[in-house]
Design an enzyme around this catalytic site. Structure first.
Site, mmCIF file in Angstrom:
data_model
loop_
_atom_site.group_PDB
_atom_site.id
_atom_site.type_symbol
_atom_site.label_atom_id
_atom_site.label_comp_id
_atom_site.label_asym_id
_atom_site.label_seq_id
_atom_site.Cartn_x
_atom_site.Cartn_y
_atom_site.Cartn_z
ATOM 1 N N GLU A 259 23.855 46.761 63.260
ATOM 2 C CA GLU A 259 23.036 46.107 64.801
ATOM 3 C C GLU A 259 24.913 45.203 65.502
ATOM 4 O OE1 GLU A 259 21.305 41.195 66.364
ATOM 5 O OE2 GLU A 259 22.258 41.568 64.037
ATOM 6 N N LYS A 315 14.464 44.770 70.413
ATOM 7 C CA LYS A 315 14.295 43.988 69.493
ATOM 8 C C LYS A 315 12.898 43.093 70.611
ATOM 9 C CE LYS A 315 16.078 40.282 66.357
ATOM 10 N NZ LYS A 315 17.390 39.459 66.846
ATOM 11 N N CYS A 367 17.556 42.679 62.231
ATOM 12 C CA CYS A 367 18.400 41.028 61.948
ATOM 13 C C CYS A 367 17.278 40.445 62.043
ATOM 14 C CB CYS A 367 19.497 40.538 63.236
ATOM 15 S SG CYS A 367 20.392 39.373 62.400
#
Length: 492
Positions: A259, A315, A367
């Site tokens: 990430e 995301k 994440c």
């Protein structure tokens, strides 16, 4: 056997201890057998408390659970949030105390509405409904769910059937039935045995391999978070990931950078990414976590593919105070923690297609998203491998990254899909479709982790339905024990 009466104060101390015991069920301790013990301590004598006392018992449990199990938030606030010790402790305490209110509300409602019959059943159902509430209210925080630890226990085969909430339900039910057994209600031994022995008859694998194993290389740059967004940090990040990519001795099918591996936007990083891709074989796919921006001033936390890869992922479930600031107009500028050098992210669309890489469809979770069982299930339905990239540097040397890895393992088991997990400084790992770690890089080191994953086809029952059948079951378990009229008294 007559139940021993405890003072309310002793109940609160028992609940505090039960919260700590629940933390010990999770990684890195993995004492999963303490889960039913903790649930039993919460159930024992609960019907003798007033609703207010039950709420305080629930709150005490939450203090123990999050005070011990989510203490890593202090590292994020103090070490990387430019916040002094007193204020960091205060904010961490506020975080813990606020999350503990979920258990206070759950047990207050339980004691307010539950009658004297079938309390052991009502308690287990109410517990799972409380976890459901914690998963979705205020964007959700499904960290340290009671069932997570059972990725390593005899209950694990239930995970592909009903997911983490079914594991929570059976853990809470074992605890409440265990208390009834100690009251010499011997019949409870039969349902306890069934919960723990039926998994022996469940399929060991619900999905089947499709295609040849993929050779993967996961790069872990271990860059200092405090300098990451400085000009020096940007140069170090570019040099580190370029060098790691060029040093790959084999020819992997898939190379993954974690990430926000490069602390810059995609348009700035594109020349670096293309140089990295040029050093790889033509049929190798490079996937990189990167920040994106568009012409409208919107920013996205993304994964993009180069080389033998097509597509991108943005995301969708953002982290409050990490990727966006709630009540920004009020909080911005109050303390340094609310002025971290990162633009406010925009969530990506919910219905994104998998990334195609090396001939394989990859379901993505960036994440924090990996802790949401239903979000990951939706990504896995049209994918053969799950990919998660993360920047766990924010956790420091705490237990947070190990808990994060454990939840990724459970997502693999729930969906019958291998998980490829690339992180900034650990825990970078390759996880098979049974939730087992097959390769793992050391934490806090610059490392390249290589391994193989087998793409999987088919669906587990949980992958098909998600969690709603278990939430419905929990509601149905609560209903027979509800107090319908008057004020019922007596034992459960």
């Amino acid at each position: 056997m007559t139940e021993t009466r405890f003072s309310p104060t002793l109940h609160y101390l028992m609940a505090l201890a039960a919260g700590v015991l629940t933390t010990l069920t999770a990684a890195p301790f993995t004492l999963w057998w303490l889960g039913p013990v903790a649930a039993g301590l919460m159930y024992a004598g609960l019907h003798r408390l007033t609703p207010g006392q039950a709420a305080l018992k629930g709150w005490s449990y939450g203090l123990g659970l999050f005070g011990a199990g989510a203490s890593w938030v202090y590292v994020s606030i103090h070490d990387y949030g430019y916040t002094g010790v007193p204020l960091a402790l205060a904010l961490t305490g506020l975080f813990v105390a606020g999350l503990a209110l979920f258990f206070a509300v759950t047990l207050w409602l339980y004691r307010r509405l539950a009658g004297p019959r079938l309390t052991w059943l009502t308690f287990a159902g109410a517990w799972v409904l409380g976890e459901w509430l914690r998963t979705w209210l205020f964007t959700g925080f499904p960290w340290l769910l009671l069932g997570t630890a059972h990725v390593d226990s005899p209950l694990a085969p239930w995970a592909p059937v009903g997911g983490v909430y079914l594991l929570s339900l059976f853990t809470a039910l074992t605890g409440s039935l265990g208390v009834e057994f100690l009251r010499r209600r011997w019949w409870t031994a039969a349902p306890i045995a069934a919960l723990w022995l039926v998994p022996l008859a469940l399929p060991s694998q619900w999905t089947t391999p499709t295609g040849e194993p993929l050779r993967v290389a996961l790069l872990q740059g271990n860059l200092p978070q405090l300098i990451k967004w400085t000009p020096e940090g940007r140069r170090e990040a570019a040099n580190t990931y370029l060098a790691l990519t060029r040093e790959l001795s084999d020819e992997p099918d898939l190379v993954v950078w974690p990430e926000a591996a490069l602390p810059m936007f995609e348009d700035e990083a594109r020349p670096i990414l293309e140089r990295a891709q040029a050093s790889l074989a033509p049929d190798t796919a490079l996937l990189a976590g990167i920040l994106q921006r568009d012409g409208e001033g919107l920013y996205y936390n993304s994964v993009i593919g180069l080389g033998n890869a097509e597509g991108e992922y943005r995301k969708t479930h953002l982290v409050p105070f990490g990727e966006y600031l709630p009540l920004e107009n009020l909080l911005r500028g109050v303390i340094a923690f609310f002025d971290l050098p990162m633009p406010a992210m925009t969530p990506g669309p919910a219905d994104q297609a998998p990334i195609e890489a090396a001939g394989t469809r990859l379901g993505n979770a960036i994440c924090y998203e990996i802790i949401y069982a239903d979000l990951v299930a939706s990504r896995a339905r049209n994918a053969e491998v799950l990919l998660t990239v993360s920047n766990d540097t924010w956790f420091g040397a705490s237990i947070g990254p190990l808990q994060h890895l454990q939840m990724a393992r459970l997502r693999a088991l729930e969906n019958g899909r291998p998980v490829v997990r690339a992180t900034s400084n650990g825990v970078t790992a390759v996880i098979d479709a049974q939730g087992r770690v097959t390769a793992r890089a050391p934490q806090f080191e610059v490392a390249t982790l290589t391994g193989e994953v087998t793409p999987m086809a088919g669906h587990t029952p949980f992958n098909r339905t998600g969690s709603w059948p278990v939430w419905l079951l929990a509601a149905l378990l609560v209903m027979p024990g509800l107090r319908l009229r008057g004020r019922d008294t007596g034992e459960g």
